[in-house]
Design a protein around this motif. Sequence first.
Motif, short mmCIF file in Angstrom:
data_model
loop_
_atom_site.label_atom_id
_atom_site.label_comp_id
_atom_site.label_asym_id
_atom_site.label_seq_id
_atom_site.Cartn_x
_atom_site.Cartn_y
_atom_site.Cartn_z
N HIS A 61 0.82 -1.21 0.00
CA HIS A 61 0.00 0.00 0.00
C HIS A 61 0.85 1.26 0.00
O HIS A 61 0.37 2.34 -0.36
N LEU A 62 2.13 1.15 0.40
CA LEU A 62 3.00 2.33 0.43
C LEU A 62 3.28 2.87 -0.96
O LEU A 62 3.64 4.03 -1.12
N LEU A 63 3.14 2.02 -1.96
CA LEU A 63 3.42 2.44 -3.33
C LEU A 63 2.16 2.52 -4.18
O LEU A 63 2.24 2.55 -5.40
N ASP A 64 1.00 2.56 -3.52
CA ASP A 64 -0.26 2.71 -4.26
C ASP A 64 -0.23 4.00 -5.08
O ASP A 64 0.13 5.07 -4.57
N GLY A 65 -0.60 3.91 -6.33
CA GLY A 65 -0.66 5.08 -7.19
C GLY A 65 0.67 5.50 -7.77
O GLY A 65 0.74 6.51 -8.47
N ALA A 93 5.77 2.22 -10.23
CA ALA A 93 7.07 1.76 -9.72
C ALA A 93 7.33 0.33 -10.14
O ALA A 93 6.41 -0.47 -10.33
N TRP A 94 8.60 0.00 -10.27
CA TRP A 94 9.01 -1.37 -10.56
C TRP A 94 10.42 -1.59 -10.00
O TRP A 94 11.06 -0.66 -9.52
N GLY A 95 10.85 -2.84 -10.03
CA GLY A 95 12.16 -3.16 -9.47
C GLY A 95 12.22 -2.89 -7.98
O GLY A 95 13.23 -2.41 -7.46
N THR A 107 12.49 1.82 -8.80
CA THR A 107 12.53 2.71 -9.96
C THR A 107 11.10 3.14 -10.25
O THR A 107 10.17 2.35 -10.12
N ALA A 108 10.93 4.41 -10.62
CA ALA A 108 9.57 4.90 -10.83
C ALA A 108 9.56 6.06 -11.82
O ALA A 108 10.58 6.70 -12.07
N ARG A 109 8.38 6.26 -12.35
CA ARG A 109 8.12 7.42 -13.21
C ARG A 109 7.21 8.35 -12.42
O ARG A 109 6.03 8.07 -12.22
N GLY A 153 12.81 12.74 -14.51
CA GLY A 153 12.56 11.61 -15.39
C GLY A 153 12.47 10.31 -14.61
O GLY A 153 12.29 10.29 -13.39
N VAL A 154 12.58 9.19 -15.32
CA VAL A 154 12.55 7.87 -14.69
C VAL A 154 13.84 7.69 -13.90
O VAL A 154 14.94 7.83 -14.45
N ARG A 155 13.71 7.38 -12.62
CA ARG A 155 14.89 7.37 -11.76
C ARG A 155 14.61 6.53 -10.51
O ARG A 155 13.48 6.13 -10.26
N GLY A 156 15.65 6.29 -9.73
CA GLY A 156 15.51 5.54 -8.50
C GLY A 156 14.99 6.41 -7.36
O GLY A 156 15.35 7.58 -7.24
#
Length: 471
Positions: free
Chosen positions: A70-74, A77-79, A90-92, A98-101
Motif C-alpha cells: 500500500h505504500l506504493l499505491d498510485g 514503480a518497478w524493481g 525505480t519509478a516514473r 525523469g525515470v529514476r531511483g
Amino acid sequence: MSTQDDEQPIAGHGVIVRAQNGDVIRYDPTGLVMRLSDKVIADIALRLGQPPGQTPPAAATPKPATDIDHLLDGIDAWGITQDGDWLRFTARLPGAQGVRGFRRHIDGGATLGDGPGAVLGILGLGGPRAALATPGAPAFPHHITAPEDDIGAVGMAGIEPAPVTDRLEGLREATHEALVAETILHWQIEKFAPLPLIVTRVETDASASATDLARGLAVTNLLIAAGNLKSAAARMGKRAKILAICLDYALEHVTGDAVAYRDGMLATLRAVEQGLGALGFDRPLFVARFEAGLDPASAGAVLQGQWELAWNHGDHRLIFSSPSYPFARDAYDRPSDDARRRMAELTAAALSDGAGWRCPTLFLAEWEPGAPVIRVTAQADGPLVIDGGGTAGFAVTGAEGIVVEAVTLAADDPQALLVRVSQRAEGLRLTYAAGIPGALRDGWSLDSRTGTPLHRWALPAILPVHEGRHA
C-alpha cells in the motif's frame, strides 16, 4: 548389502569426546559440533544478561510484501526491493528528473530521490527578506526537500525553536536555497551526472543589527536544521554534507554603522562555524549577495559595511555571488520571480567555483596628474568590461556641482578605470552602483534558463578620492 555396521565411522565424521549419555564433541565436514549441558547453557545466559529459561528475542524480520504494497499505491514503480526499513524502487514520477531511483520508508512518509553519495544541505540565514519564496514545488520535487516539521523551506521566522526530526518532506514553495538546488540538479541532468538528495531550509529573525543576528534565534534554528540534516542522512545510512550557507542580511541592519555591520557579520560566521563544528561538519562556504539598496542615503552604511566584509573576512570561507543591482525589483526592493531564478543561478555558479569565485571589487580611487581624472583600481578575475557608455554607475559626492563626465578603461592596466569628472576638488568620494545600476563587470558569462545572459558584475563601492602618487 553393505558390510559397514553402525559403529564404523563415516569418512569426514567422527567423535572426539564421548560421555555415558552420548557424544559431547563431534566433527563433520562443517567443523566441530559441541553438545552443552543445560547448566552450562544457563550460565552462558546469565553472563549475557538473559534470564535462564527466557527465549532470546527474535531478530527483526522485514515486513512481508503484503504489508508494504500500500505504500506504493498510485506510483508507477518497478524493481522494488527492501533495504532494511526502506523500499527502493525505480519509478516514473512528476518532476524534471525523469525515470529514476527513489526510496520510501516502510513506515510511510515522503518519496525521496535515491541517488548515490552524501545527502547535501543548502541552508540559509538572514532577515525577513530571506524568507521570500516562489509558490509551488521545485522542478525536482523528490530531490529537493526540507525537514519534516510542516514548516517547509522557510523556517520558524525567529518565533520559536525549530522541531528536531530525522524525516524529510517535499516543498510547497521555492526559496532562494531551493532554487539554487534546482539549478544544480538541472546542471547534473545536462551532464548525465547523479542527482543528489538536497535538504534546504532558511532561518530568519527580526534582528535589527548584525550583532543581534549573531546571537539570535535564527542561528540557533539554523543549527537545528543542520542537525536534522545529519539525522535524516543517518536514517538512510548516508553521510551529510553542507554545500553552502546562503547569507541574506544587509538592509535589515539599521544602526547606520558600517564597522558594526562588518563585525556583527563576522560574529555570525563564527557562531555558525562553531555550531556546525560541534555537529561534526566541516567549515562551511558562506555565499552572500551584495545588497546595494534603492536609496543610497539610507543604505550607505550597509553598502560600506558589506564592502568592508568583502575585503576583510579573516579566514572565513565567504564569497559574494553577485551584487543586487542587475536584477529587477519592485518598489519594496523585492526581486521578481525571474530575477530570483537568475540570482539562484549565480549562487550555484559561485558554489561550483568555491573560494575561487570573485566579483570585481573596487578598492582604490586616486587623482591622475593634471586633468580632473580619477584612476580606480580593482581586483578581478580577468580584464574589466564596461557594458555600455555614460557614467557606468559612477557618481561623486562631497562637493556641489561636480559630476562624472565619462568612464573608460585604463590603457595600461586591464583592471583599472579612468573616471573623468567636471572638476577637481578635495574631500570627494567616488561611488559605484550606490542606488543606481552599475555597468562594470568581467568577461565571465553564463546562459540563464530564463533566456537572459548572466554576468559577474562589480560590487558596489564608496571610495574616498586620494591624491595619487604622481598627481
